[in-house]
Scaffold this motif. Structure first.
Motif, PDB file in Angstrom:
ATOM      1  N   SER A 217       0.829  -1.212   0.000  1.00  0.00           N
ATOM      2  CA  SER A 217       0.000   0.000   0.000  1.00  0.00           C
ATOM      3  C   SER A 217       0.856   1.253   0.000  1.00  0.00           C
ATOM      4  O   SER A 217       2.005   1.245   0.424  1.00  0.00           O
TER       5      SER A 217
ATOM      6  N   ALA B   7      -3.258   1.909  -7.394  1.00  0.00           N
ATOM      7  CA  ALA B   7      -2.697   3.237  -7.652  1.00  0.00           C
ATOM      8  C   ALA B   7      -1.723   3.266  -8.829  1.00  0.00           C
ATOM      9  O   ALA B   7      -1.673   4.256  -9.564  1.00  0.00           O
TER      10      ALA B   7
ATOM     11  N   ARG C  50      -3.801   3.487   0.158  1.00  0.00           N
ATOM     12  CA  ARG C  50      -4.408   2.980  -1.075  1.00  0.00           C
ATOM     13  C   ARG C  50      -3.565   1.827  -1.576  1.00  0.00           C
ATOM     14  O   ARG C  50      -2.337   1.844  -1.474  1.00  0.00           O
ATOM     15  N   SER C  51      -4.187   0.838  -2.123  1.00  0.00           N
ATOM     16  CA  SER C  51      -3.491  -0.324  -2.671  1.00  0.00           C
ATOM     17  C   SER C  51      -2.492   0.123  -3.741  1.00  0.00           C
ATOM     18  O   SER C  51      -2.821   0.912  -4.620  1.00  0.00           O
TER      19      SER C  51
END
Length: 122
Positions: free
Chosen positions: A94, A108, A103-104
């Motif tokens: 992340s 992203a 956010r992953s």
């Protein structure tokens, strides 16, 4: 029409018919296509998340509450990008933004051109 595909999501848009709309998705590899209802949408644009990395998906819509309406023709297949393995190893699972939200990494960075700059002074 598929407007954009990024990370693990696709944005689709359409015209015509009466809201709300039913949106379906199918994996292009399935023969015959296995259409799955993914959302009922009030407008003429939707973003579908959690798509399979490396897969190719198609979408179709129709008015959700109007009996007798046929499904639209399937959209052109959209390829969902896959994160390069090296980027996953380099950045981990992340990423954290300036506000502290996570956010992953795959969502992203998949399909993006990533440049890494490193500098040292001796």
């Amino acid at each position: 029409v598929v407007e954009a595909v990024d990370g693990d999501a696709a944005t689709v848009a359409w015209t015509g018919g009466e809201a709300p709309y039913a949106l379906q998705v199918a994996d292009e590899a399935d023969e015959p296509p296995c259409w799955k209802l993914v959302a009922t949408v009030a407008g003429t644009r939707a973003r579908k998340k959690n798509l399979p990395p490396g897969g190719r998906v198609q979408f179709r819509v129709r008015p959700a509450e109007a009996a007798g309406w046929a499904w639209s023709p399937a959209s052109a297949a959209a390829k969902v990008p896959r994160l390069a393995p090296f980027l996953g190893q380099l950045f981990g699972p992340s990423l954290v933004d300036a506000a502290g939200g996570a956010r992953s990494t795959a969502a992203a960075l998949a399909g993006k051109l990533v440049a890494v700059y490193a500098s040292a002074a001796w």
